[in-house]
Design an enzyme around this catalytic site. Structure first.
Site, PDB file in Angstrom:
ATOM      1  N   ARG A  84       0.857  -1.190   0.000  1.00 16.27           N
ATOM      2  CA  ARG A  84       0.000   0.000   0.000  1.00 16.27           C
ATOM      3  C   ARG A  84       0.891   1.238   0.000  1.00 16.27           C
ATOM      4  O   ARG A  84       1.929   1.270   0.652  1.00 16.27           O
ATOM      5  CB  ARG A  84      -0.898   0.013   1.235  1.00 16.27           C
ATOM      6  CG  ARG A  84      -2.031  -0.970   1.177  1.00 16.27           C
ATOM      7  CD  ARG A  84      -2.984  -0.833   2.340  1.00 16.27           C
ATOM      8  NE  ARG A  84      -2.381  -1.197   3.602  1.00 16.27           N
ATOM      9  CZ  ARG A  84      -1.868  -0.342   4.477  1.00 16.27           C
ATOM     10  NH1 ARG A  84      -1.909   0.952   4.254  1.00 16.27           N
ATOM     11  NH2 ARG A  84      -1.342  -0.770   5.604  1.00 16.27           N
ATOM     12  N   TYR A 108      -1.337  -3.573  -6.815  1.00 15.97           N
ATOM     13  CA  TYR A 108      -1.062  -4.389  -5.625  1.00 15.97           C
ATOM     14  C   TYR A 108      -2.075  -4.201  -4.500  1.00 15.97           C
ATOM     15  O   TYR A 108      -2.411  -3.066  -4.148  1.00 15.97           O
ATOM     16  CB  TYR A 108       0.335  -4.073  -5.078  1.00 15.97           C
ATOM     17  CG  TYR A 108       0.916  -5.219  -4.280  1.00 15.97           C
ATOM     18  CD1 TYR A 108       1.631  -6.214  -4.918  1.00 15.97           C
ATOM     19  CD2 TYR A 108       0.718  -5.313  -2.908  1.00 15.97           C
ATOM     20  CE1 TYR A 108       2.164  -7.272  -4.198  1.00 15.97           C
ATOM     21  CE2 TYR A 108       1.235  -6.378  -2.181  1.00 15.97           C
ATOM     22  CZ  TYR A 108       1.961  -7.359  -2.836  1.00 15.97           C
ATOM     23  OH  TYR A 108       2.469  -8.410  -2.129  1.00 15.97           O
ATOM     24  N   GLY A 109      -2.502  -5.285  -3.923  1.00 16.14           N
ATOM     25  CA  GLY A 109      -3.252  -5.311  -2.666  1.00 16.14           C
ATOM     26  C   GLY A 109      -4.272  -4.210  -2.487  1.00 16.14           C
ATOM     27  O   GLY A 109      -5.115  -3.948  -3.345  1.00 16.14           O
ATOM     28  N   GLY A 110      -4.166  -3.560  -1.318  1.00 17.03           N
ATOM     29  CA  GLY A 110      -5.148  -2.542  -0.937  1.00 17.03           C
ATOM     30  C   GLY A 110      -5.212  -1.353  -1.889  1.00 17.03           C
ATOM     31  O   GLY A 110      -6.189  -0.606  -1.892  1.00 17.03           O
ATOM     32  N   LYS A 130      -9.403  -1.994   1.824  1.00 19.37           N
ATOM     33  CA  LYS A 130      -9.087  -0.812   2.646  1.00 19.37           C
ATOM     34  C   LYS A 130      -9.850   0.415   2.156  1.00 19.37           C
ATOM     35  O   LYS A 130     -10.299   1.235   2.966  1.00 19.37           O
ATOM     36  CB  LYS A 130      -7.585  -0.552   2.624  1.00 19.37           C
ATOM     37  CG  LYS A 130      -6.743  -1.739   3.069  1.00 19.37           C
ATOM     38  CD  LYS A 130      -7.032  -2.131   4.485  1.00 19.37           C
ATOM     39  CE  LYS A 130      -6.053  -3.188   4.973  1.00 19.37           C
ATOM     40  NZ  LYS A 130      -6.362  -3.614   6.344  1.00 19.37           N
ATOM     41  N   HIS A 148     -10.941  -1.661  11.713  1.00 18.93           N
ATOM     42  CA  HIS A 148      -9.818  -2.505  11.305  1.00 18.93           C
ATOM     43  C   HIS A 148      -9.625  -3.582  12.379  1.00 18.93           C
ATOM     44  O   HIS A 148      -8.693  -3.518  13.169  1.00 18.93           O
ATOM     45  CB  HIS A 148      -8.579  -1.606  11.167  1.00 18.93           C
ATOM     46  CG  HIS A 148      -7.400  -2.268  10.540  1.00 18.93           C
ATOM     47  ND1 HIS A 148      -6.113  -1.818  10.709  1.00 18.93           N
ATOM     48  CD2 HIS A 148      -7.303  -3.333   9.716  1.00 18.93           C
ATOM     49  CE1 HIS A 148      -5.274  -2.585  10.036  1.00 18.93           C
ATOM     50  NE2 HIS A 148      -5.977  -3.515   9.427  1.00 18.93           N
ATOM     51  N   SER A 191      -0.433  -3.138  11.795  1.00 18.45           N
ATOM     52  CA  SER A 191       0.249  -4.176  11.000  1.00 18.45           C
ATOM     53  C   SER A 191       1.384  -4.800  11.808  1.00 18.45           C
ATOM     54  O   SER A 191       1.992  -4.138  12.638  1.00 18.45           O
ATOM     55  CB  SER A 191       0.858  -3.562   9.741  1.00 18.45           C
ATOM     56  OG  SER A 191      -0.126  -2.959   8.979  1.00 18.45           O
ATOM     57  N   ALA A 192       1.640  -6.063  11.525  1.00 22.73           N
ATOM     58  CA  ALA A 192       2.762  -6.815  12.099  1.00 22.73           C
ATOM     59  C   ALA A 192       2.643  -7.046  13.603  1.00 22.73           C
ATOM     60  O   ALA A 192       3.634  -7.150  14.310  1.00 22.73           O
ATOM     61  CB  ALA A 192       4.100  -6.144  11.776  1.00 22.73           C
ATOM     62  N   CYS A 193       1.402  -7.104  14.113  1.00 20.97           N
ATOM     63  CA  CYS A 193       1.194  -7.420  15.533  1.00 20.97           C
ATOM     64  C   CYS A 193       0.443  -8.743  15.696  1.00 20.97           C
ATOM     65  O   CYS A 193      -0.060  -9.037  16.777  1.00 20.97           O
ATOM     66  CB  CYS A 193       0.439  -6.292  16.215  1.00 20.97           C
ATOM     67  SG  CYS A 193       1.401  -4.790  16.367  1.00 20.97           S
ATOM     68  N   GLY A 194       0.325  -9.520  14.607  1.00 20.60           N
ATOM     69  CA  GLY A 194      -0.236 -10.871  14.717  1.00 20.60           C
ATOM     70  C   GLY A 194      -1.749 -10.934  14.706  1.00 20.60           C
ATOM     71  O   GLY A 194      -2.343 -11.784  15.371  1.00 20.60           O
ATOM     72  N   LYS A 195      -2.382 -10.071  13.937  1.00 24.30           N
ATOM     73  CA  LYS A 195      -3.854 -10.074  13.901  1.00 24.30           C
ATOM     74  C   LYS A 195      -4.414 -11.373  13.308  1.00 24.30           C
ATOM     75  O   LYS A 195      -5.318 -11.984  13.873  1.00 24.30           O
ATOM     76  CB  LYS A 195      -4.295  -8.869  13.051  1.00 24.30           C
ATOM     77  CG  LYS A 195      -5.651  -8.386  13.365  1.00 24.30           C
ATOM     78  CD  LYS A 195      -5.736  -6.876  13.293  1.00 24.30           C
ATOM     79  CE  LYS A 195      -6.826  -6.423  12.394  1.00 24.30           C
ATOM     80  NZ  LYS A 195      -6.384  -6.124  11.035  1.00 24.30           N
ATOM     81  N   ASP A 217      -9.512  -9.185   9.452  1.00 25.41           N
ATOM     82  CA  ASP A 217      -8.988  -7.839   9.160  1.00 25.41           C
ATOM     83  C   ASP A 217      -9.993  -6.703   9.371  1.00 25.41           C
ATOM     84  O   ASP A 217      -9.605  -5.642   9.822  1.00 25.41           O
ATOM     85  CB  ASP A 217      -8.480  -7.802   7.712  1.00 25.41           C
ATOM     86  CG  ASP A 217      -7.588  -6.611   7.419  1.00 25.41           C
ATOM     87  OD1 ASP A 217      -6.792  -6.239   8.297  1.00 25.41           O
ATOM     88  OD2 ASP A 217      -7.697  -6.037   6.318  1.00 25.41           O
ATOM     89  N   ARG A 232       2.218 -11.985  -0.158  1.00 29.22           N
ATOM     90  CA  ARG A 232       0.853 -12.254   0.337  1.00 29.22           C
ATOM     91  C   ARG A 232       0.288 -13.549  -0.209  1.00 29.22           C
ATOM     92  O   ARG A 232       0.689 -14.031  -1.273  1.00 29.22           O
ATOM     93  CB  ARG A 232      -0.075 -11.120  -0.113  1.00 29.22           C
ATOM     94  CG  ARG A 232       0.295  -9.750   0.438  1.00 29.22           C
ATOM     95  CD  ARG A 232      -0.212  -9.577   1.834  1.00 29.22           C
ATOM     96  NE  ARG A 232       0.147  -8.284   2.397  1.00 29.22           N
ATOM     97  CZ  ARG A 232      -0.574  -7.672   3.332  1.00 29.22           C
ATOM     98  NH1 ARG A 232      -1.676  -8.223   3.806  1.00 29.22           N
ATOM     99  NH2 ARG A 232      -0.176  -6.513   3.826  1.00 29.22           N
ATOM    100  N   ASN A 256      -2.098 -16.940  24.233  1.00 28.73           N
ATOM    101  CA  ASN A 256      -2.903 -15.723  24.397  1.00 28.73           C
ATOM    102  C   ASN A 256      -4.351 -16.054  24.776  1.00 28.73           C
ATOM    103  O   ASN A 256      -5.084 -15.199  25.264  1.00 28.73           O
ATOM    104  CB  ASN A 256      -2.857 -14.864  23.125  1.00 28.73           C
ATOM    105  CG  ASN A 256      -1.465 -14.313  22.873  1.00 28.73           C
ATOM    106  OD1 ASN A 256      -0.661 -14.206  23.813  1.00 28.73           O
ATOM    107  ND2 ASN A 256      -1.150 -13.980  21.631  1.00 28.73           N
TER     108      ASN A 256
END
Ligand code: OXD
Ligand code: MN
Length: 595
Positions: A70, A211-213, A220, A240, A262-266, A287, A379, A507
């Site tokens: 993005r 690409y993507g979003g 998004k 989100h 992003s990058a926190c393991g959603k 997401d 992805r 968790n």
């Protein structure tokens, strides 16, 4: 054969786009498997897609190296008044932006087919769903939209002759002259890319990226930026957030919606494998959550998407077995590495590192290379229905009732494992001040602290201060039926730099505590920052985490929190007098409690 349009306004949108973009052909998508197969066959034939011997009906694409993620600095919220876009969005006046983009769109589809994709965000007919029409010149986008949304004739039927739709115009921005050979991944250079949103008209214009979003406009652009602005006007929420269902050993269901940058393991949390005895987790979405107040006054959520557009590197049977088991067939991979036996590979994949592969740029790659084999933002596009832990009710038109909201981020220090808000307003404050340290996936130096309110910084389609107010308004409407709000940090480290908490499936212990809090069965101690699990309240049965780690991870370091106050003040100051007074009061309350 192209499907017939019976909707005057839609026909006008298509005619105008065709007159401006000048494609060789216009094709209205029917959404059938045959259509997907035909387009994919064309891309396999041209060499832009590579078949994967090891995964039936799956392919690999390699994007242009300039078109890999993005493009936040080329993304615009274009409102007549700049203040309505707010300090966290890029802004250009609508007339100026449209004039620039019309110049780019003129003749941009020459030599190409213009595809018209009718799509539904949410199960068709759901009271929470919305219909969009994406016009694109990219067959890659059509195939991805087939997986990520519900597309085709059934959507046109739901639209009827005068139904509402959100027009989304997309072009890769690469016209073809007669006889010109096409690129494997055609796109426009970065300075010509525009991802533009006109919230006053519910309109999306995207140019120059495939690409993507940037290109799959349902995600998004529609489901977050335009939908968040619509949700404010119409009194609902577009967030989100992942959505999951937790079921206790006694069969009680709890629904949790959680927002992380992003990058926190959603995606990992959405597909969690519970380690606490007898508890079960099912995925509703990974997401985005759209939520409306139901007839019983509770908040109901749907996942507006039909697929996962997940980050591949780091995904493994260790980190996310459910995601790995979603990826056996019918997948589009983008920018992963290709192994010699015809499978994909990425950094963090299970098993031995291949002795040789073709990297995401199409070059030979061997272990020890100074470059990665898969792009860090490689992805997979995967149908959600293939996920082994997809919730039986994931397509329920009325959605699932949300009990708990979770916010979080990646913080090596200060922020404890879990913290329950004192009240709705305090919970909104926790969301509004959410922070995370940057990783390799972000621009800027690794470890910088960033405020990413509600994980919506790149996705809020209007002034973020008004968005905080919308959250406060929703809480007022929900009253005692409002979900309870928690804040988590799975990433706290010891002084020696080691993670204090094992994360992943463990968790579930933290989620269990939240559920028990709702039921009034788990204890909490009051601290200056919120309610933390009291001694013994977290179920640690069978978990091998030293007592001193637990103490550290649940500690509230008053001095460190006091040191955060200036950064919180600075964060709020950017909103000027648009900041809701109730948020200011929360910050003052925190400072006072810290002493
Ligand atoms: C995503 C993102 O791709 O948040 O979901 O960037
Ligand atoms: Mn996301």
């Amino acid at each position: 054969m192209s499907t017939r349009i019976k909707h005057e306004k839609l026909q006008a949108f298509v005619d105008e786009a065709a007159a401006m973009c000048g494609p060789d052909e216009v094709y209205v998508c029917d959404g059938s498997t045959g259509e997907y197969d035909r387009l994919m066959a064309l891309m396999l034939e041209s060499g832009s897609a590579t078949p994967l011997k090891k995964r039936p009906n799956s392919v690999l694409f390699r994007s242009d190296p300039s078109d890999v993620a993005r493009v936040e600095d080329r993304t615009y919220i274009s409102t007549p008044d700049r203040a309505d876009a707010g300090p966290t969005n890029n802004w250009v006046a609508p007339d100026e932006l449209k004039a620039t983009m019309k110049g780019l769109y003129r003749g941009c589809m020459k030599g190409r087919t213009m595809y018209v994709i009718p799509f539904s965000m949410g199960p068709i007919g759901s009271p929470i769903a919305k219909i969009g029409i994406e016009i694109t010149d990219s067959p890659y986008v059509v195939c991805n939209m087939h997986i990520m949304t519900r597309v085709g004739t059934r959507v046109l039927e739901a639209l009827g002759e005068d139904g509402e739709f959100i027009p989304c115009l997309h072009s890769i921005g690469a016209p073809l002259e007669p006889g010109q050979k096409d690129a494997a991944w055609p796109c426009a250079p970065i300075e010509k890319k525009y991802i533009s949103h006109f919230p006053d008209e519910n309109l999306i214009w995207s140019y120059g990226s495939g690409y993507g979003g940037n290109a799959l406009l349902g995600k998004k652009c529609l489901a977050l930026r335009i939908a968040s602005a619509m949700a404010r006007k119409e009194g609902w929420m577009a967030e989100h957030m992942l959505i999951l269902r937790l079921t206790s050993p006694g069969g009680k269901q709890y629904h949790i919606a959680a927002a992380f940058p992003s990058a926190c393991g959603k995606t990992n949390l959405a597909m969690l494998q519970c380690t606490v005895e007898g508890w079960k987790c099912e995925t509703v979405g990974d997401d985005i959550a759209w939520m409306k107040i139901g007839p019983d006054g509770r908040l109901y959520a749907i996942n507006p998407e039909a697929g996962f557009f997940g980050v591949a590197p780091g995904t493994s049977y260790d980190s996310n077995p459910m995601a790995m088991d979603t990826l056996h067939e019918n997948i589009i991979f983008t920018n992963c590495a290709l192994t010699d036996d015809g499978d994909i590979w990425w950094e963090g994949f299970d098993g031995p590192v291949p002795a040789h592969a073709i990297d995401w740029k199409g070059r030979d790659w061997t272990p020890g290379s100074t470059e990665v084999a898969a792009h860090p933002n490689a992805r997979f596009t995967a149908p959600a229905r293939q996920c082994p832990c997809i919730c039986t009710d994931w397509e329920k038109p009325e959605g699932v009732p949300i009990d708990i909201f979770v916010f979080g981020g990646r913080r090596a220090g200060v922020v404890p494992l879990v913290n329950e808000a004192f009240s709705w307003d305090h919970g909104v404050f926790l969301g509004a001040t959410a922070s995370s340290e940057t990783t390799a996936a972000n621009i800027g130096s690794v470890g910088d602290l960033r405020r990413d309110p509600f994980a919506m910084k790149p996705f809020c389609g209007y002034n973020m201060a008004d968005y905080f107010q919308h959250w406060l308004d929703m809480g007022d409407r929900l009253g005692d039926k409002a979900p309870r709000i928690f804040y988590v940090n799975w990433f706290r480290k010891s002084a020696a730099g080691k993670f204090l908490w094992p994360g992943f499936g463990e968790n579930s212990r933290v989620l269990k505590w939240m559920c028990e809090r709702i039921d009034g069965r788990a204890g909490a101690r009051k601290t200056a920052i919120g309610l933390l699990p009291e001694e013994g309240a977290l179920d640690l049965e069978g978990l091998d985490v030293p007592g001193e780690n637990m103490k550290e991870i649940l500690a509230v370091d008053t001095a460190a929190w006091k040191a955060e106050i200036p950064s919180l003040e600075k964060h709020f100051a950017q909103f000027g007098d648009r900041l809701p007074p109730r948020m200011k009061a929360q910050l003052e309350g925190l400072a006072k409690r810290l002493g």
